[in-house]
Design a protein around this motif. Sequence first.
Motif, PDB file in Angstrom:
ATOM      1  N   ASN A  84       0.813  -1.218   0.000  1.00 40.74           N
ATOM      2  CA  ASN A  84       0.000   0.000   0.000  1.00 40.74           C
ATOM      3  C   ASN A  84       0.845   1.267   0.000  1.00 40.74           C
ATOM      4  N   LEU A  85       1.999   1.189   0.671  1.00 37.12           N
ATOM      5  CA  LEU A  85       2.903   2.342   0.657  1.00 37.12           C
ATOM      6  C   LEU A  85       3.362   2.624  -0.770  1.00 37.12           C
ATOM      7  N   LYS A  86       3.616   1.536  -1.495  1.00 38.09           N
ATOM      8  CA  LYS A  86       4.063   1.681  -2.884  1.00 38.09           C
ATOM      9  C   LYS A  86       2.975   2.372  -3.713  1.00 38.09           C
ATOM     10  N   ILE A  87       1.753   1.924  -3.535  1.00 32.03           N
ATOM     11  CA  ILE A  87       0.628   2.541  -4.270  1.00 32.03           C
ATOM     12  C   ILE A  87       0.554   4.033  -3.933  1.00 32.03           C
ATOM     13  N   TYR A  88       0.673   4.342  -2.637  1.00 35.72           N
ATOM     14  CA  TYR A  88       0.526   5.729  -2.184  1.00 35.72           C
ATOM     15  C   TYR A  88       1.648   6.616  -2.742  1.00 35.72           C
ATOM     16  N   GLU A  89       2.878   6.112  -2.631  1.00 39.99           N
ATOM     17  CA  GLU A  89       4.019   6.907  -3.127  1.00 39.99           C
ATOM     18  C   GLU A  89       3.960   7.090  -4.636  1.00 39.99           C
ATOM     19  N   GLU A  90       3.552   6.026  -5.333  1.00 42.71           N
ATOM     20  CA  GLU A  90       3.442   6.128  -6.794  1.00 42.71           C
ATOM     21  C   GLU A  90       2.433   7.207  -7.178  1.00 42.71           C
ATOM     22  N   THR A  91       1.346   7.286  -6.395  1.00 46.70           N
ATOM     23  CA  THR A  91       0.316   8.293  -6.700  1.00 46.70           C
ATOM     24  C   THR A  91       0.863   9.704  -6.451  1.00 46.70           C
ATOM     25  N   ILE A  92       1.640   9.862  -5.382  1.00 48.85           N
ATOM     26  CA  ILE A  92       2.251  11.182  -5.126  1.00 48.85           C
ATOM     27  C   ILE A  92       3.143  11.542  -6.312  1.00 48.85           C
TER      28      ILE A  92
ATOM     29  N   CYS B 199      -5.920   7.585  -5.299  1.00 52.14           N
ATOM     30  CA  CYS B 199      -5.645   6.171  -5.022  1.00 52.14           C
ATOM     31  C   CYS B 199      -6.424   5.720  -3.798  1.00 52.14           C
ATOM     32  N   ASP B 200      -6.639   4.404  -3.708  1.00 47.59           N
ATOM     33  CA  ASP B 200      -7.235   3.802  -2.518  1.00 47.59           C
ATOM     34  C   ASP B 200      -6.157   2.987  -1.837  1.00 47.59           C
ATOM     35  N   THR B 201      -5.953   3.226  -0.555  1.00 45.42           N
ATOM     36  CA  THR B 201      -4.941   2.436   0.155  1.00 45.42           C
ATOM     37  C   THR B 201      -5.501   1.928   1.471  1.00 45.42           C
TER      38      THR B 201
ATOM     39  N   GLU C 119      -7.029  -2.003  13.634  1.00 43.89           N
ATOM     40  CA  GLU C 119      -8.136  -1.843  12.699  1.00 43.89           C
ATOM     41  C   GLU C 119      -7.572  -1.568  11.311  1.00 43.89           C
ATOM     42  N   LYS C 120      -8.199  -2.139  10.300  1.00 41.06           N
ATOM     43  CA  LYS C 120      -7.757  -1.882   8.926  1.00 41.06           C
ATOM     44  C   LYS C 120      -8.818  -1.040   8.238  1.00 41.06           C
ATOM     45  N   ILE C 121      -8.407   0.082   7.669  1.00 41.19           N
ATOM     46  CA  ILE C 121      -9.385   0.888   6.940  1.00 41.19           C
ATOM     47  C   ILE C 121      -8.840   1.248   5.559  1.00 41.19           C
ATOM     48  N   CYS C 122      -9.765   1.511   4.659  1.00 44.82           N
ATOM     49  CA  CYS C 122      -9.340   1.878   3.311  1.00 44.82           C
ATOM     50  C   CYS C 122      -9.637   3.359   3.074  1.00 44.82           C
ATOM     51  N   ILE C 123      -8.615   4.100   2.665  1.00 40.86           N
ATOM     52  CA  ILE C 123      -8.748   5.544   2.472  1.00 40.86           C
ATOM     53  C   ILE C 123      -8.575   5.900   1.001  1.00 40.86           C
ATOM     54  N   ARG C 124      -9.522   6.674   0.506  1.00 46.00           N
ATOM     55  CA  ARG C 124      -9.381   7.202  -0.858  1.00 46.00           C
ATOM     56  C   ARG C 124      -8.763   8.589  -0.767  1.00 46.00           C
ATOM     57  N   SER C 125      -7.624   8.799  -1.429  1.00 48.46           N
ATOM     58  CA  SER C 125      -6.936  10.090  -1.365  1.00 48.46           C
ATOM     59  C   SER C 125      -6.917  10.732  -2.748  1.00 48.46           C
ATOM     60  N   HIS C 126      -7.305  11.995  -2.786  1.00 47.77           N
ATOM     61  CA  HIS C 126      -7.164  12.797  -4.008  1.00 47.77           C
ATOM     62  C   HIS C 126      -6.047  13.779  -3.739  1.00 47.77           C
ATOM     63  N   MET C 127      -4.896  13.603  -4.385  1.00 50.06           N
ATOM     64  CA  MET C 127      -3.729  14.409  -4.036  1.00 50.06           C
ATOM     65  C   MET C 127      -3.358  15.394  -5.127  1.00 50.06           C
ATOM     66  N   ARG C 128      -2.812  16.525  -4.646  1.00 51.59           N
ATOM     67  CA  ARG C 128      -2.386  17.564  -5.592  1.00 51.59           C
ATOM     68  C   ARG C 128      -1.163  18.259  -4.999  1.00 51.59           C
ATOM     69  N   VAL C 129      -0.200  18.577  -5.864  1.00 46.43           N
ATOM     70  CA  VAL C 129       0.997  19.282  -5.379  1.00 46.43           C
ATOM     71  C   VAL C 129       0.677  20.777  -5.326  1.00 46.43           C
ATOM     72  N   VAL C 130       0.947  21.396  -4.172  1.00 42.22           N
ATOM     73  CA  VAL C 130       0.663  22.836  -4.070  1.00 42.22           C
ATOM     74  C   VAL C 130       1.931  23.654  -3.850  1.00 42.22           C
ATOM     75  N   GLY C 131       3.062  22.984  -3.706  1.00 40.22           N
ATOM     76  CA  GLY C 131       4.288  23.760  -3.505  1.00 40.22           C
ATOM     77  C   GLY C 131       5.505  22.888  -3.673  1.00 40.22           C
ATOM     78  N   LYS C 132       6.649  23.549  -3.863  1.00 41.89           N
ATOM     79  CA  LYS C 132       7.888  22.790  -4.058  1.00 41.89           C
ATOM     80  C   LYS C 132       9.043  23.578  -3.462  1.00 41.89           C
TER      81      LYS C 132
ATOM     82  N   TYR D  22      -1.404  18.547  -0.976  1.00 39.57           N
ATOM     83  CA  TYR D  22      -2.713  18.754  -0.370  1.00 39.57           C
ATOM     84  C   TYR D  22      -3.557  17.556  -0.761  1.00 39.57           C
ATOM     85  N   SER D  23      -4.142  16.902   0.219  1.00 37.63           N
ATOM     86  CA  SER D  23      -4.897  15.695  -0.105  1.00 37.63           C
ATOM     87  C   SER D  23      -6.273  15.687   0.550  1.00 37.63           C
ATOM     88  N   ARG D  24      -7.295  15.515  -0.281  1.00 36.00           N
ATOM     89  CA  ARG D  24      -8.635  15.294   0.256  1.00 36.00           C
ATOM     90  C   ARG D  24      -8.734  13.803   0.507  1.00 36.00           C
ATOM     91  N   VAL D  25      -9.370  13.404   1.565  1.00 40.91           N
ATOM     92  CA  VAL D  25      -9.449  11.966   1.844  1.00 40.91           C
ATOM     93  C   VAL D  25     -10.880  11.550   2.185  1.00 40.91           C
TER      94      VAL D  25
END
Length: 541
Positions: A346-354, A366-368, A380-393, A401-404
Motif C-alpha cells: 500500500n505504501l508503494k501505491i501511495y508513493e506512486e500516486t504522489i 488512489c485507494d490504500t 483496525e484496517k481501513i481503506c482511504i481514498r486520497s485525491h492528491m495535488r501538489v501545491v508547492g515545491k 494537499y490531499s482530500r481523503v
Amino acid sequence: MVANSRMNEQELLAAFDEAIENDHIFAYFQPQVNHSTGRMVGAEALMRWKDPECGMQYPSDFIPVLESNGLIYKADLHLFDMVCRFINKCIDEGLTVVPISVNLSRYDIYDRDYVEEIEKIRQKYDVPVKYLRIEITESSAIGGIKLVKNALDRLHGYGYLVEMDDFGSGYSSLNILKDLDIDIIKLDMIFMSGKLGGRGGTILNSIIQMAKWLQTPVIAEGVETMEMANFLKSMGCNYIQGYLYSKPLEEAGFLQKIKDMDYEPVQSAMQLITDMDNGKFWDPDSMEAIIFSNFVGPAVVMTYDIYDHSAEIHRVNEQYVREIGRGQDEYDILNSDPWECFDEENLKIYEETIKKAIASDDEEMCDTWRSYCTKLCGEEKICIRSHMRVVGKGGDKYLIYSRVRNVTTEKKALMELNNSEHLLKYGFEHANVYAWEVNLSTFEMHPCFRCMRDLGLPPVVKNYPEPVIESGLFPADYADMYRDWMKQMRDGVDNLEAVIPLTAGRIPFIVRYTLEYDENGKPLKAFGSATLVVDNEEKSE
Ligand code: C2E
Ligand code: MG
Ligand code: MG
C-alpha cells in the motif's frame, strides 16, 4: 595601537557627536550565505564604534545607551548613510552588489520619521532600493503593533524588503507574523544553542515549515557549526548568517569577500503553485482557514521528500481527525510518521500516486489500506481514498494537499458483491442456465456472461428482441409468439413459460420470464432464463 577600554555612559554621550562626524561609528558587514550553494545572498550591516582613545566598544554596551538617550535615531541614520555610500562604491567599481540589511531600532519608529529620512538618504545617493533591506525586531511591537505596521507599510511603499530580526525570541512571534507582512524571517540565535533536535528542534522545524507556507524566506542567525547548518538545511532552511561562514568584517575584508564569492538572490524556500493566499491560511479567522476547516471535507497537508521518500504531516482539519482519527487527536496525527500505517504494497501505491501528482501537476487518486492500532479501537484496517495535488515545491520537498475519504464500507461491500457474483457465475455454469434482463420501457436487453460467451451477444442488445430474431438465434416461426410475450409483459403478465427451439441447431430450451414492478405496479424489468430441456429417459439411463 589603541588598547580597548570600556567607556561609561557619560563618556559615550560626550563622544557621540564627534563619533558621528568623524565616522568613529561605522559599519561592519556579515555575509548571509546559502548553505546549499555556498553563494552569498546578502549581508547585514552591524554598528561598530571605535573611539580614537578607548578603542572598540561593544554594541551591547553602547546601543542601549544611545537608545535610552534618544540618540540611536541619529546613529542609525548615520549608519544607513554609510551603507548607501558603500553600495555606491561597489556600483562605481563594477563589483557585484549584494543587498545590505540595516538594523532599525524600535525607538526609530516610536520617536521620529525614520522611514522618510532613510528614503531621502537613499535618493541622495541614488541607490536602487533592491540593494537595501530593513531589519526590525520582534520587540518593536511592544510599543504597539499599529506603529510598526504603519512603518512597514511605508517601507513597502518605497519598495524596501523588511526582515523580522530575532524571530522566535519573543513570546508573541506567531501573532506578529499574522499581523505584519514581513518579507524575510531571521531566526533568533537562541535556537542555535544547545543540542540539536529536542523541543527547540521541534519549534525550529515548525517555524521553518510555517515560513514555507507563508512563502517567506528564513535566514538563521548565529550559526557557528557545520552540524547546525546541516541540521537547518535538512529542515529546509538554507540561508545562514554566522561565524561558520564569516564573522562581521570591516569594509575592506567584506569587499574582498564580495570578490571571492558568487552571489544569488534570496528566494522563498517553497515556491507555491496555487493561487491560495497561504499567509491567511495560518490565521484561524481567515476565510481560507475557515474553508479548510469546514467546507473541503476531510483534508491533510503534508510534505513529501522525493529524495529520501519521507513524509511529514503539517495540517489536518477536524473532519480528517473524525474520518481517520481512530481515536487519535490532531496532536497525535501531526506527530506520527505518516508511513507507519502502510504495509509495503500500500505504501508503494501511495508513493506512486504522489509521484504521479508531481509529474502531472494535476489531481491524482488512489485507494490504500492502512492499519491503525490505538488504545481506543485496537488494531483496525481501513481503506482511504486520497485525491492528491501538489501545491508547492522547495528543493527535494513537495507540499501535497490531499482530500481523503474513508471508503472501507464501500470497499467491503464491493468485495462481497464480487464474491457473490463469483458464486452466481459458477451456479449458472453448473445448472447450465442462460439468463438475461429486459428493460420493458427502453427495450434494452442485458445478457449474462454465458449468453455473451456462448452466443456471442454484446453486453447490451437494443430494440430487443428484433436483432436476436434477425440473427437466427431465435427461430423465425416463434417470432410472433415472442413479440406477443413482450406485449403481455408490458401489460403486466407476471409469469411466462414455453419450450422454444433456440440457435441454428434448434435445441429445445425452457424459456421463462419473471417480472419486476415499481411501487405502482407498473412492470419495469423482465428477467428471462433458458434452461436446456433434458430428456427424462435419457437422464435415467
Ligand atoms: P542582531 O541584529 O541580531 O545582530 C546579530 C548579532 O549576532 C551581531 O552582534 C553579530 O555580530 C552576532 N553574530 C553573528 N553571527 C554570530 C555567531 O555565529 N555567533 C555569535 N555568538 N554571534 C554572532 P552585534 O554586532 O554585537 O550586534 C548586537 C545587536 O546590536 C544586533 O543584533 C542589533 O540588535 C544591534 N545592532 C547592531 N547594529 C545596529 C545598528 O546599526 N542599529 C541598531 N539600532 N541596532 C544595531
Ligand atoms: Mg539584525
Ligand atoms: Mg538578530
